[in-house]
Each structure stands twice: as C-alpha cells, then as structure tokens.
Design a protein around this motif. Structure first.
Motif, short mmCIF file in Angstrom:
data_model
loop_
_atom_site.label_atom_id
_atom_site.label_comp_id
_atom_site.label_asym_id
_atom_site.label_seq_id
_atom_site.Cartn_x
_atom_site.Cartn_y
_atom_site.Cartn_z
N TYR A 124 0.84 -1.20 0.00
CA TYR A 124 0.00 0.00 0.00
C TYR A 124 0.88 1.25 0.00
O TYR A 124 0.62 2.20 -0.74
N ALA A 125 1.92 1.24 0.83
CA ALA A 125 2.84 2.37 0.86
C ALA A 125 3.53 2.55 -0.49
O ALA A 125 3.71 3.67 -0.97
N GLY A 126 3.90 1.43 -1.13
CA GLY A 126 4.52 1.49 -2.45
C GLY A 126 3.59 2.09 -3.48
O GLY A 126 4.01 2.87 -4.35
N ALA A 127 2.32 1.76 -3.40
CA ALA A 127 1.34 2.29 -4.34
C ALA A 127 1.08 3.77 -4.11
O ALA A 127 0.55 4.46 -4.98
N ASN A 128 1.48 4.27 -2.95
CA ASN A 128 1.26 5.68 -2.62
C ASN A 128 2.55 6.49 -2.56
O ASN A 128 2.66 7.43 -1.78
N GLY A 129 3.51 6.09 -3.39
CA GLY A 129 4.70 6.91 -3.55
C GLY A 129 5.94 6.47 -2.81
O GLY A 129 7.03 6.94 -3.12
N TYR A 132 10.10 2.15 -1.99
CA TYR A 132 10.79 1.11 -1.23
C TYR A 132 9.81 0.08 -0.66
O TYR A 132 10.20 -1.03 -0.31
N GLY A 133 8.56 0.47 -0.55
CA GLY A 133 7.55 -0.43 -0.01
C GLY A 133 7.39 -1.70 -0.82
O GLY A 133 7.16 -2.77 -0.26
N TYR A 134 7.53 -1.59 -2.14
CA TYR A 134 7.38 -2.78 -2.98
C TYR A 134 8.47 -3.83 -2.72
O TYR A 134 8.15 -4.98 -2.44
N PRO A 135 9.75 -3.49 -2.81
CA PRO A 135 10.75 -4.55 -2.56
C PRO A 135 10.73 -5.05 -1.12
O PRO A 135 10.98 -6.23 -0.87
N LEU A 136 10.41 -4.17 -0.17
CA LEU A 136 10.30 -4.61 1.22
C LEU A 136 9.13 -5.59 1.38
O LEU A 136 9.27 -6.66 1.97
#
Length: 148
Positions: A68-73, A76-80
């Motif tokens: 969700y954090a990755g989708a909102n800018g 780093y949220g995606y690889p984490l």
C-alpha cells in the motif's frame, strides 16, 4: 540503477526475515505470546488451523501495508513487501509443507540438507514446553544437524 537497488532491498529483506523469524520464535513465540504458539508444539485440538497461524497473519499485514505504501509513492515499499512475502512463501513450503506435512508433499526427500532441516526441527519440537527449545531459522540451521 533503481532496479539494482530494488533487487538488493528485496534480497536484503528476505535475509533479514530469517533473523526476524529466529528472533520472533525465540523471544515472542517462546516468550510473551507462548499462548498463541503452544498449540504448535502440543496439538490439543482437531482443527487444521492453529492459534500459531496468527503470526502468519501479522507478517501478511506488514507485507500488504508495504505494498500500500509502495502504491502511494514510497517505492521502497514494494521490494520490502515482496521480500517479506517471498520469505513467508518459502517458510510456508519448508516449515508447514515439508517439515510438518500439513499437505502431504515432499515426504521422501533424502537430500542431506533436507534431512538436516528436519532433524533440527525435530530436536526443537522434542520440548513441548515454553523453555529449552533451541530456536533457529529456516535457512541458517546449525551445521551439527547435517550428517551423512
């Protein structure tokens, strides 16, 4: 450059999750949340699900929150999130399917590493109580358990 950083974060997260699994197991599951984990060591119910499965839900929520954090800018949220997810999938296959046979697969694996992981886990489960159970991760099992 971002792809290389993404891959490094993913791999680093996966490896850090091995430490987190060991830490959580030793100090949380065999510590203050033993009430959730004890049915994993001493099955006292007929359900396929265990209270211990709540730990899976916790890490799934962390992973989804990072997506969700990755989708909102926060890229780093995606690889984490994917690193945590990949570790969870690997853990599920090794621990729940291979070791505990929650699904009857990989029963006849005779590779030295597979035998060592099973042996180490069996030693851990020898103790049914909260104390004295040696804790280790899924990938970094002490070498003493690997015999020919």
């Amino acid at each position: 450059m971002r792809i290389v950083l993404w891959i490094l974060i993913f791999i680093g997260t996966f490896l850090i999750m091995e430490f987190m699994a060991w830490f959580t197991h030793k100090y949380v599951m065999h510590g203050f949340l033993w009430s959730l984990h004890k049915d994993h060591h001493h099955k006292n119910h007929d359900s396929w699900f265990e209270r211990n499965d709540a730990f899976f839900i916790f890490y799934a929520i962390v992973s989804m929150s990072l997506f969700y954090a990755g989708a909102n800018g926060f890229w780093y949220g995606y690889p984490l999130g994917f690193g945590i997810l990949a570790y969870g999938v690997a853990y599920f296959f090794v621990h729940d399917i291979f070791i505990h046979q929650r699904f009857k697969l990989f029963r006849n694996a005779n590779h030295w590493y597979a035998k060592g992981v099973r042996r180490a886990h069996k030693i851990h489960h020898k103790h049914l109580g909260k104390d004295k159970g040696e804790c280790f991760g899924m990938l970094f099992v002490p070498f003493k358990y690997f015999k020919k």
